[in-house]
Design a protein around this motif. Structure first.
Motif, mmCIF file in Angstrom:
data_model
loop_
_atom_site.group_PDB
_atom_site.id
_atom_site.type_symbol
_atom_site.label_atom_id
_atom_site.label_comp_id
_atom_site.label_asym_id
_atom_site.label_seq_id
_atom_site.Cartn_x
_atom_site.Cartn_y
_atom_site.Cartn_z
ATOM 1 N N PHE A 285 0.832 -1.205 0.000
ATOM 2 C CA PHE A 285 0.000 0.000 0.000
ATOM 3 C C PHE A 285 0.866 1.253 0.000
ATOM 4 N N LEU A 286 1.868 1.296 0.870
ATOM 5 C CA LEU A 286 2.746 2.465 0.943
ATOM 6 C C LEU A 286 3.562 2.611 -0.340
ATOM 7 N N ARG A 287 3.957 1.486 -0.916
ATOM 8 C CA ARG A 287 4.678 1.537 -2.182
ATOM 9 C C ARG A 287 3.762 2.117 -3.261
ATOM 10 N N GLY A 288 2.495 1.715 -3.234
ATOM 11 C CA GLY A 288 1.531 2.253 -4.178
ATOM 12 C C GLY A 288 1.331 3.749 -4.001
ATOM 13 N N VAL A 289 1.303 4.221 -2.768
ATOM 14 C CA VAL A 289 1.172 5.653 -2.500
ATOM 15 C C VAL A 289 2.340 6.408 -3.130
ATOM 16 N N MET A 290 3.540 5.877 -2.976
ATOM 17 C CA MET A 290 4.714 6.528 -3.572
ATOM 18 C C MET A 290 4.629 6.534 -5.091
ATOM 19 N N ILE A 291 4.155 5.422 -5.680
ATOM 20 C CA ILE A 291 4.029 5.344 -7.131
ATOM 21 C C ILE A 291 3.000 6.358 -7.618
ATOM 22 N N GLY A 292 1.830 6.384 -6.987
ATOM 23 C CA GLY A 292 0.773 7.299 -7.399
ATOM 24 C C GLY A 292 1.177 8.749 -7.276
ATOM 25 N N PHE A 293 1.839 9.093 -6.182
ATOM 26 C CA PHE A 293 2.287 10.471 -5.968
ATOM 27 C C PHE A 293 3.342 10.854 -7.003
ATOM 28 N N SER A 294 4.270 9.924 -7.282
ATOM 29 C CA SER A 294 5.348 10.201 -8.235
ATOM 30 C C SER A 294 4.832 10.379 -9.652
ATOM 31 N N ILE A 295 3.814 9.610 -10.025
ATOM 32 C CA ILE A 295 3.240 9.723 -11.361
ATOM 33 C C ILE A 295 2.513 11.045 -11.531
ATOM 34 N N ALA A 296 1.781 11.461 -10.485
ATOM 35 C CA ALA A 296 0.926 12.648 -10.586
ATOM 36 C C ALA A 296 1.692 13.961 -10.440
ATOM 37 N N ALA A 297 2.788 13.944 -9.679
ATOM 38 C CA ALA A 297 3.432 15.191 -9.271
ATOM 39 C C ALA A 297 3.975 16.071 -10.397
ATOM 40 N N PRO A 298 4.579 15.535 -11.452
ATOM 41 C CA PRO A 298 5.089 16.444 -12.502
ATOM 42 C C PRO A 298 3.970 17.314 -13.073
ATOM 43 N N ILE A 299 4.227 18.623 -13.164
ATOM 44 C CA ILE A 299 3.213 19.544 -13.671
ATOM 45 C C ILE A 299 3.143 19.438 -15.197
ATOM 46 N N GLY A 300 2.024 18.909 -15.678
ATOM 47 C CA GLY A 300 1.779 18.785 -17.108
ATOM 48 C C GLY A 300 0.433 19.392 -17.457
#
Length: 206
Positions: A6-21
């Motif tokens: 779950f925590l690994r998924g949180v990091m993945i989701g946050f990392s994917i979303a964070a770049p401003i596009g």
């Protein structure tokens, strides 16, 4: 609950979303024009698309991934044209008022669908999911309870980013005069069209 996937998924989701596009630009614009809730709902569309791709990767649906990879050209065309259209629409909305009550902006469902479509047709999303998954994804075999917790974490991590971005952007709302909003809409509309053109030009380059 297995907290590690779950925590690994949180990091993945946050990392994917964070770049401003493109979606980040739209989220900021919605926060300035319609308030925090409208921006957050728009961001949820992107979070849902991130989660769909994350689920495909987590559960090892190879046939679907192969199909998606085989349709990259079509995805770029659809996504590029859609972003150009949306950028033009944003540019024409340059005189939008910002005095509306926060959270009461029209068309939140439309914004949700728009951001979902942009994220789902953005090749960068697919590559981002694949890259971040390779770095942070589980070492266990795909499928099962661990993958389900991983996917839940991806949704939560991506949602967390949009919650933070919408809150920060809406905090600056009071400083935006109609003239500044007009300028920002021109800027954001122009950037969206640039993103769309870049997707189309990449077809020629490769």
């Amino acid at each position: 609950m297995d907290s590690i996937p779950f925590l690994r998924g949180v990091m993945i989701g946050f990392s994917i979303a964070a770049p401003i596009g493109p979606v980040g630009i739209l989220c900021i614009r919605k926060a300035l024009a319609d308030g925090r809730l409208a921006a957050f709902v728009a961001g949820l569309g992107a979070a849902m698309a991130d989660t769909v791709f994350g689920a495909v990767a987590a559960f090892g649906v190879g046939a679907i991934m192969s199909f998606i990879n085989g349709q990259i050209t079509a995805i770029k065309v659809v996504g590029g044209l859609f972003m150009i259209w949306l950028g033009g629409h944003t540019w024409r909305a340059a005189a939008i008022a910002i005095e509306a009550e926060p959270g009461k902006g029209p068309g939140m469902l439309k914004d949700f669908v728009s951001t979902f479509a942009i994220t789902a047709t953005n090749p960068g999303t697919i590559l981002g999911v694949a890259g971040v998954f390779a770095a942070l994804g589980p070492s266990a075999q795909p499928g099962g309870v661990q993958s389900a917790w991983l996917v839940a974490g991806i949704f939560c991590g991506s949602t967390l980013w949009w919650l933070i971005l919408s809150a920060v952007a809406s905090a600056a709302r009071a400083r935006f005069t109609p003239e500044r909003m007009r300028l920002f809409n021109h800027l954001s509309g122009g950037l969206l069209m640039v993103f769309g053109l870049a997707a189309l030009v990449s077809l020629i380059a490769f």
